[in-house]
Design an enzyme around this catalytic site. Structure first.
Site, PDB file in Angstrom:
ATOM      1  CG  HIS A   1      -2.121  -1.086   1.305  1.00  0.00           C
ATOM      2  ND1 HIS A   1      -2.988  -0.971   2.171  1.00  0.00           N
ATOM      3  CD2 HIS A   1      -2.223  -2.443   0.351  1.00  0.00           C
ATOM      4  CE1 HIS A   1      -3.791  -2.101   1.787  1.00  0.00           C
ATOM      5  NE2 HIS A   1      -3.353  -2.772   0.774  1.00  0.00           N
TER       6      HIS A   1
ATOM      7  CD  GLU B   1      -1.752   4.051   3.310  1.00  0.00           C
ATOM      8  OE1 GLU B   1      -1.570   3.381   2.401  1.00  0.00           O
ATOM      9  OE2 GLU B   1      -2.803   4.074   3.725  1.00  0.00           O
TER      10      GLU B   1
ATOM     11  CB  CYS C   1      -2.021   1.307   6.355  1.00  0.00           C
ATOM     12  SG  CYS C   1      -1.319   0.816   4.532  1.00  0.00           S
TER      13      CYS C   1
END
Length: 142
Positions: A46, A48, A79
């Site tokens: 992801h 992040e 995250c």
């Protein structure tokens, strides 16, 4: 947040969901990332997480005290947990994620008392620009 939006555009250009993130500390860009789950064949890639990995390399430390993470979409459970483990001081996000966002949409994960670190957060920064990118991306795929 504008840099995170530019990284979201990069993700979209690479066929990924348009989400971008940057980590900043003391007015210095430490790390940046965009969604790469498809291209990296990695469910943890992801925006992040990619930005946190980049920042940790630059800082030469997995902990990033005093840093702020800017991301175009409200973080998911994975995250949000990574933000706590990295000791991120502040989270700033754009659009809310009504299905999987755990900062304020489906849950208040960062507000739970059992964590040994508190991440301050602010949502809604350039939210419409972030949401527009996501809506256009998913409409084009339908």
């Amino acid at each position: 947040m504008r840099r995170a939006l530019a990284l979201a555009d990069r993700a979209e250009n690479e066929g990924e969901v348009p989400i971008g993130a940057v980590v900043v500390r003391d007015d210095q860009l430490l790390g940046e990332g965009w969604n790469q789950v498809i291209s990296a064949r990695d469910p943890t890639a992801h925006a992040e997480i990619v930005a946190l990995r980049d920042a940790a390399r630059v800082a030469d430390n997995y902990r990033l005290p005093g840093a702020t993470l800017y991301v175009t979409l409200e973080p998911c459970t994975m995250c949000a947990g990574a933000l706590v483990h990295a000791r991120i001081a502040h989270l700033v996000f754009g659009a809310k994620e009504p299905r999987a966002g755990v900062v304020c949409s489906t849950f208040n994960l960062l507000e739970q008392p059992w964590y040994n670190h508190k991440v301050e957060w602010q949502g809604g920064v350039l939210a419409q620009e972030s949401a527009d990118r996501l809506q256009a991306f998913f409409q084009a795929r339908r």
